[in-house]
Motif scaffolding. Structure first.
Motif, PDB file in Angstrom:
ATOM      1  N   LEU A 294       0.819  -1.214   0.000  1.00 45.99           N
ATOM      2  CA  LEU A 294       0.000   0.000   0.000  1.00 45.99           C
ATOM      3  C   LEU A 294       0.851   1.261   0.000  1.00 45.99           C
ATOM      4  O   LEU A 294       0.525   2.244  -0.682  1.00 45.99           O
ATOM      5  N   GLN A 295       1.936   1.246   0.746  1.00 43.78           N
ATOM      6  CA  GLN A 295       2.797   2.433   0.803  1.00 43.78           C
ATOM      7  C   GLN A 295       3.575   2.636  -0.494  1.00 43.78           C
ATOM      8  O   GLN A 295       3.670   3.749  -1.007  1.00 43.78           O
ATOM      9  N   LEU A 296       4.125   1.546  -1.038  1.00 45.59           N
ATOM     10  CA  LEU A 296       5.003   1.684  -2.201  1.00 45.59           C
ATOM     11  C   LEU A 296       4.206   1.817  -3.500  1.00 45.59           C
ATOM     12  O   LEU A 296       4.545   2.653  -4.350  1.00 45.59           O
ATOM     13  N   ILE A 297       3.173   1.022  -3.673  1.00 42.54           N
ATOM     14  CA  ILE A 297       2.436   1.017  -4.938  1.00 42.54           C
ATOM     15  C   ILE A 297       1.392   2.123  -4.972  1.00 42.54           C
ATOM     16  O   ILE A 297       1.182   2.769  -6.014  1.00 42.54           O
ATOM     17  N   HIS A 298       0.722   2.367  -3.835  1.00 45.61           N
ATOM     18  CA  HIS A 298      -0.415   3.293  -3.828  1.00 45.61           C
ATOM     19  C   HIS A 298      -0.177   4.550  -3.000  1.00 45.61           C
ATOM     20  O   HIS A 298      -1.104   5.361  -2.832  1.00 45.61           O
ATOM     21  N   GLY A 299       1.031   4.722  -2.471  1.00 48.58           N
ATOM     22  CA  GLY A 299       1.376   5.976  -1.813  1.00 48.58           C
ATOM     23  C   GLY A 299       0.659   6.238  -0.514  1.00 48.58           C
ATOM     24  O   GLY A 299       0.527   7.398  -0.090  1.00 48.58           O
ATOM     25  N   LYS A 300       0.193   5.201   0.157  1.00 46.42           N
ATOM     26  CA  LYS A 300      -0.482   5.381   1.435  1.00 46.42           C
ATOM     27  C   LYS A 300       0.522   5.773   2.527  1.00 46.42           C
ATOM     28  O   LYS A 300       1.683   5.358   2.499  1.00 46.42           O
ATOM     29  N   SER A 301       0.054   6.540   3.495  1.00 47.84           N
ATOM     30  CA  SER A 301       0.883   6.839   4.657  1.00 47.84           C
ATOM     31  C   SER A 301       0.973   5.607   5.537  1.00 47.84           C
ATOM     32  O   SER A 301       0.127   4.705   5.454  1.00 47.84           O
ATOM     33  N   PRO A 302       1.998   5.506   6.392  1.00 46.03           N
ATOM     34  CA  PRO A 302       2.088   4.351   7.296  1.00 46.03           C
ATOM     35  C   PRO A 302       0.854   4.171   8.170  1.00 46.03           C
ATOM     36  O   PRO A 302       0.415   3.041   8.402  1.00 46.03           O
ATOM     37  N   LEU A 303       0.275   5.283   8.639  1.00 42.92           N
ATOM     38  CA  LEU A 303      -0.905   5.180   9.490  1.00 42.92           C
ATOM     39  C   LEU A 303      -2.094   4.615   8.714  1.00 42.92           C
ATOM     40  O   LEU A 303      -2.783   3.697   9.179  1.00 42.92           O
ATOM     41  N   ALA A 304      -2.334   5.145   7.531  1.00 41.13           N
ATOM     42  CA  ALA A 304      -3.447   4.658   6.715  1.00 41.13           C
ATOM     43  C   ALA A 304      -3.225   3.208   6.305  1.00 41.13           C
ATOM     44  O   ALA A 304      -4.152   2.389   6.354  1.00 41.13           O
ATOM     45  N   ALA A 305      -1.998   2.876   5.915  1.00 39.50           N
ATOM     46  CA  ALA A 305      -1.703   1.498   5.504  1.00 39.50           C
ATOM     47  C   ALA A 305      -1.919   0.527   6.659  1.00 39.50           C
ATOM     48  O   ALA A 305      -2.398  -0.599   6.453  1.00 39.50           O
ATOM     49  N   GLY A 306      -1.567   0.955   7.877  1.00 38.77           N
ATOM     50  CA  GLY A 306      -1.759   0.095   9.041  1.00 38.77           C
ATOM     51  C   GLY A 306      -3.220  -0.206   9.288  1.00 38.77           C
ATOM     52  O   GLY A 306      -3.596  -1.352   9.559  1.00 38.77           O
ATOM     53  N   TYR A 307      -4.064   0.814   9.170  1.00 39.43           N
ATOM     54  CA  TYR A 307      -5.491   0.592   9.412  1.00 39.43           C
ATOM     55  C   TYR A 307      -6.165  -0.163   8.272  1.00 39.43           C
ATOM     56  O   TYR A 307      -7.084  -0.952   8.494  1.00 39.43           O
ATOM     57  N   TRP A 308      -5.722   0.056   7.048  1.00 45.59           N
ATOM     58  CA  TRP A 308      -6.267  -0.723   5.946  1.00 45.59           C
ATOM     59  C   TRP A 308      -5.903  -2.199   6.113  1.00 45.59           C
ATOM     60  O   TRP A 308      -6.711  -3.085   5.821  1.00 45.59           O
ATOM     61  N   THR A 309      -4.704  -2.453   6.592  1.00 46.88           N
ATOM     62  CA  THR A 309      -4.300  -3.833   6.838  1.00 46.88           C
ATOM     63  C   THR A 309      -5.167  -4.473   7.911  1.00 46.88           C
ATOM     64  O   THR A 309      -5.524  -5.655   7.824  1.00 46.88           O
ATOM     65  N   ALA A 310      -5.516  -3.699   8.929  1.00 46.37           N
ATOM     66  CA  ALA A 310      -6.341  -4.220  10.026  1.00 46.37           C
ATOM     67  C   ALA A 310      -7.751  -4.577   9.588  1.00 46.37           C
ATOM     68  O   ALA A 310      -8.494  -5.203  10.352  1.00 46.37           O
ATOM     69  N   LEU A 311      -8.132  -4.225   8.350  1.00 47.45           N
ATOM     70  CA  LEU A 311      -9.454  -4.605   7.849  1.00 47.45           C
ATOM     71  C   LEU A 311      -9.619  -6.117   7.805  1.00 47.45           C
ATOM     72  O   LEU A 311     -10.726  -6.631   7.973  1.00 47.45           O
ATOM     73  N   MET A 312      -8.530  -6.847   7.555  1.00 50.16           N
ATOM     74  CA  MET A 312      -8.620  -8.309   7.563  1.00 50.16           C
ATOM     75  C   MET A 312      -9.056  -8.811   8.934  1.00 50.16           C
ATOM     76  O   MET A 312      -9.962  -9.653   9.039  1.00 50.16           O
ATOM     77  N   SER A 313      -8.420  -8.307   9.975  1.00 49.43           N
ATOM     78  CA  SER A 313      -8.787  -8.727  11.326  1.00 49.43           C
ATOM     79  C   SER A 313     -10.188  -8.258  11.687  1.00 49.43           C
ATOM     80  O   SER A 313     -10.945  -8.975  12.348  1.00 49.43           O
ATOM     81  N   ALA A 314     -10.547  -7.049  11.245  1.00 49.00           N
ATOM     82  CA  ALA A 314     -11.902  -6.545  11.512  1.00 49.00           C
ATOM     83  C   ALA A 314     -12.936  -7.427  10.820  1.00 49.00           C
ATOM     84  O   ALA A 314     -13.995  -7.733  11.389  1.00 49.00           O
ATOM     85  N   GLY A 315     -12.632  -7.865   9.599  1.00 44.20           N
ATOM     86  CA  GLY A 315     -13.537  -8.754   8.883  1.00 44.20           C
ATOM     87  C   GLY A 315     -13.687 -10.087   9.581  1.00 44.20           C
ATOM     88  O   GLY A 315     -14.782 -10.670   9.630  1.00 44.20           O
ATOM     89  N   TRP A 316     -12.573 -10.583  10.124  1.00 45.54           N
ATOM     90  CA  TRP A 316     -12.598 -11.846  10.882  1.00 45.54           C
ATOM     91  C   TRP A 316     -13.564 -11.723  12.069  1.00 45.54           C
ATOM     92  O   TRP A 316     -14.395 -12.602  12.305  1.00 45.54           O
ATOM     93  N   THR A 317     -13.451 -10.617  12.807  1.00 41.73           N
ATOM     94  CA  THR A 317     -14.336 -10.387  13.946  1.00 41.73           C
ATOM     95  C   THR A 317     -15.788 -10.264  13.502  1.00 41.73           C
ATOM     96  O   THR A 317     -16.700 -10.841  14.115  1.00 41.73           O
ATOM     97  N   LEU A 318     -16.030  -9.523  12.415  1.00 46.07           N
ATOM     98  CA  LEU A 318     -17.383  -9.348  11.895  1.00 46.07           C
ATOM     99  C   LEU A 318     -17.988 -10.683  11.462  1.00 46.07           C
ATOM    100  O   LEU A 318     -19.129 -11.016  11.804  1.00 46.07           O
ATOM    101  N   GLY A 319     -17.207 -11.470  10.713  1.00 45.23           N
ATOM    102  CA  GLY A 319     -17.699 -12.763  10.263  1.00 45.23           C
ATOM    103  C   GLY A 319     -17.988 -13.709  11.411  1.00 45.23           C
ATOM    104  O   GLY A 319     -18.976 -14.455  11.385  1.00 45.23           O
ATOM    105  N   SER A 320     -17.144 -13.673  12.443  1.00 44.17           N
ATOM    106  CA  SER A 320     -17.359 -14.529  13.615  1.00 44.17           C
ATOM    107  C   SER A 320     -18.636 -14.140  14.340  1.00 44.17           C
ATOM    108  O   SER A 320     -19.400 -14.998  14.798  1.00 44.17           O
TER     109      SER A 320
END
Length: 468
Positions: A294-320
């Motif tokens: 996300l940072q290298l290809i799409h120019g995201k900031s470290p903070l934004a990239a970190g929260y976008w990555t956490a979407l996987m874990s958020a989805g896991w919680t939502l699905g559960s």
């Protein structure tokens, strides 16, 4: 009004119990938050001290030593008592964190991550084990929920801590910031946790030989991942598979089992459940590379990239949340649909993440958020139902082994997934040619290959769906 057999949340969270709850929950929180901090700041770390070829090793070494730490936690309690066991675990974790904070090179950082994983694994094992020792039986269920919920807290706190410090160019401070938290937790332990264990259970023997072989199998694949030559990659995978086969053969003949009987065949109900747990866990390990892409290809900031990555874990919680407690027929459908959702989401990322056009011309690549969330949602659709069915499918007398094996398997799958991810990305050009071109090639290869894991779970999950 709760009866004496049904403890309330207020009883758990008030007074002395509240402080003890904070101590146990803090043990898991320190470990879990550190996982997301490290994932978020790693692109900044390799940009500063190098070691891009060892990117995945940060996760691999951390997780394999977490397996060891979690496994030996009962023996540590038996030897040191509960309070000193916690303090020992915190000391090991803090030492590893300190090494990470001052590391001048990737080799030193990996040494620190190894110590962090060992201390963190001990904290995990101790926090869950201590629930039965610290609290009355009527509070056990709520205490376990509280301790487990710290992973959800970590998905919010970890990317924030890591992202803020990485974004300001001070990634080392992210590690330094964890040390005062560990010190405060040590003070809580000293004042709130009894020195000796009140457990009356017989001493627990851990299959340390088998766990050591698990670690060796992961390291064999990791060593193979350092080369971009197919022959060395194949040799690493072959060595890992051979050692895993030896583990299965030895475990079936061992007096102290790592997995219960019937676990090593995907055609048994228990084996099918474990296969699906492992394969779905492997698919999620792709998240370790998402901040970098996300940072290298799409120019995201470290903070934004970190929260976008956490979407996987958020989805896991939502699905559960959506799948837990459903009737058997609906649960079986969700267990069939879940791996398909994860596989399709990973394939979508393989196509979309390398597309620089998604973030050009003022666009913000928001289309990536849905498949990132989808990978976790697919896992969550299966997770609560698979865990409860493991308990029901275990051979009589081996229920405790079956329960403990879930954590071991999940950590092993994460470690092996990280090692395989390192192999795939390095072979696809992550380091050579590197840069944006290498990142795009690596992203396509990583998500396309790892989509096979949940796809395979669709075919191996027939026994799991019968285990109602």
């Amino acid at each position: 009004m709760p009866s004496k057999h049904n403890g309330s949340w207020s009883e758990l969270l008030w007074g002395g119990n509240g402080l003890r709850s904070l101590a146990l929950a803090g043990g898991v929180a320190v470990h879990a938050v550190n996982v997301y901090i490290a994932t978020t700041i790693l692109p900044s770390v390799v940009a500063d001290i190098g070691g891009l070829a060892y990117y995945a090793w940060n996760t691999t070494l951390f997780v394999v030593t977490s397996i060891l730490g979690s496994a030996i936690s009962p023996q540590v309690i038996e030897s040191l008592g509960l309070r000193r066991a916690f303090l020992f675990a915190l000391a090991v974790f803090a030492l590893g964190t300190l090494v990470c904070a001052v590391s001048p090179s990737m080799a030193v950082l990996l040494l620190g991550r190894t110590a962090q994983g060992l201390g963190g694994g001990l904290l995990l094992g101790l926090s869950y084990s201590a629930v039965r020792v610290v609290f009355e039986e009527r509070l056990w269920s709520r205490a376990m929920v509280l301790v487990s919920s710290m992973w959800g807290v970590a998905t919010l706190a970890g990317p924030a801590i890591g992202g803020i410090f990485a974004q300001t160019g001070h990634w080392r401070l992210a590690f330094w910031s964890v040390l005062p938290i560990a010190a405060g937790l040590a003070m809580l332990v000293c004042t709130q946790i009894a020195a000796a264990s009140r457990s009356e259970r017989q001493p627990v023997r851990a299959p340390l030989g088998m766990i050591s072989l698990l670690i060796v199998s992961v390291l064999a694949v990791s060593l193979g991942s350092l080369s971009d030559q197919l022959g060395w990659n194949a040799a690493g995978i072959a060595a890992g598979l051979l050692i895993t086969g030896c583990i299965a053969w030895l475990d079936d003949r061992s007096a102290v089992r790592l997995f219960p009987s019937g676990s090593y065949s995907p055609f048994t109900r228990l084996g099918s459940l474990y296969a699906c747990i492992g394969l779905l866990s492997i698919g999620v390990t792709t998240e370790i590379y998402i901040p970098y892409f996300l940072q290298l290809i799409h120019g995201k900031s470290p903070l934004a990239a970190g929260y976008w990555t956490a979407l996987m874990s958020a989805g896991w919680t939502l699905g559960s949340f959506l799948s837990s407690g459903r009737p058997t027929r609906l649960a079986n459908r969700l267990m069939l649909i879940g791996p398909i959702v994860s596989a399709v989401s990973l394939l979508s990322l393989a196509v979309m993440l390398p597309m620089t056009g998604l973030s050009e011309g003022g666009r913000d690549a928001y289309g990536l958020m849905l498949p990132l969330l989808g990978v976790g949602v697919g896992v969550g659709f299966c997770w609560p139902n698979m865990l409860t069915r493991v308990y029901k499918s275990a051979p009589p007398g081996q229920e405790n082994i079956a329960s403990a094996a879930i954590t071991t398997l999940q950590l092993y799958a994460m470690a092996m997934g990280a090692a395989l991810a390192g192999m795939v990305t390095n072979a696809a050009g992550f380091t050579d040619p590197g840069g944006v071109t290498g990142a795009r090639q690596a992203a396509w290869a990583l998500f396309a290959v790892f989509a096979c894991a949940p796809a395979l779970a669709v075919f191996l999950g027939k026994g799991a769906r019968r285990a109602a």
